[in-house]
Design a protein around this motif. Sequence first.
Motif, short mmCIF file in Angstrom:
data_model
loop_
_atom_site.label_atom_id
_atom_site.label_comp_id
_atom_site.label_asym_id
_atom_site.label_seq_id
_atom_site.Cartn_x
_atom_site.Cartn_y
_atom_site.Cartn_z
N UNK A 281 -11.90 10.69 -9.92
CA UNK A 281 -11.11 9.98 -8.91
C UNK A 281 -9.89 9.34 -9.57
N UNK A 282 -8.85 9.18 -8.76
CA UNK A 282 -7.61 8.60 -9.27
C UNK A 282 -6.95 7.77 -8.17
N UNK A 283 -6.61 6.55 -8.51
CA UNK A 283 -5.83 5.69 -7.63
C UNK A 283 -4.52 5.41 -8.35
N UNK A 284 -3.43 5.81 -7.72
CA UNK A 284 -2.12 5.68 -8.34
C UNK A 284 -1.23 4.75 -7.53
N UNK A 285 -0.31 4.09 -8.18
CA UNK A 285 0.65 3.24 -7.47
C UNK A 285 1.77 4.07 -6.83
N UNK A 286 1.77 5.37 -7.09
CA UNK A 286 2.85 6.23 -6.62
C UNK A 286 2.74 6.55 -5.14
N UNK A 287 3.85 7.05 -4.58
CA UNK A 287 3.86 7.58 -3.23
C UNK A 287 2.90 8.76 -3.18
#
Length: 309
Positions: free
Chosen positions: A100-106
């Motif tokens: 899993x990945x949570x990114x601050x990106x759009x």
Amino acid sequence: MAAHRTDHPRRLASAAVMVGTDGSEAAGRAVLWAAEAATRHRRELHIVHGLDLMAASSTLGLYDVTVPGVLENIRRRGADYVAAAAALARTVDPGLPIRTEVSEADPSRLLIQRSGTAHLVVLGASGQSSAFAHLGSTLLAVTAHGRGRVVVVRGNATDQGSHSALPVVVGVDGSRTGDAAVAAAFAEAAERATPLIAVHAWSDQRFDHLLGYPNAISNPDVAAAAQAVVAEQLAGWDEKYPDVDVVRKVYLSGPRHQLLEWSKVAQLVVVGSRGRGGFRGLLLGSTGNALVQHAHCPVMIAHTEHGAR
């Protein structure tokens, strides 16, 4: 059969099936489809969520986002989304490797960037939208600008149960992106052990709808030319996938109409990102647009390797 590179990152065993989630019901269906695909392909499932902090700052105000606790809450919500998606994916296969990945990106930029190395990218769409923009900016951006293969999971369709006996359908138009679609469709049909329906419409016009023209091609010369287009684009693939039963369907006109009709009895429809006669700057053609909006089953948009950057 067109030549295809075998050393591309998305063909490596380490390339994951990637799915975007935003906690919605449509995203949940996409997660289920992606988990089934990852299990079938024996690949890792990569679940991603983009926080889009820049948009959050614009909506809430820069001061509010920097207030202690606000940013943490946004991040916590994103973590909850991917955790719930991972739990849902494990209902398909408890042993499925999941990252899993949570990114601050759009989210659209995130998925487009990751699509360069992902085996395929999966997104969810719901309803019968009358306007393409209503499907959301992320879906619009990723289907148009993504690299490799992008799947839009429509309606209530998953890849389970009664759907497994249905054929894979591919749009054949003689274009380079048509080559990419054919390559993807044969691979999918082989892995699913299901027939492949190759659909070709000689004309882009809906003569059968507008002028009452017959669906079949009555002119033998035109029929022969249409069959030749199909034969050329399918050449070699039956040798590479001898166990795939291929049925060829040639129509006078209306590729969008024909493929939409076939989507009613298919488990997957595969098309190129831009068909014959498409403008160079038009990254997703009108047929792809129509299918993403209205298809009755999941749709795979196959981008050519030339589009990778």
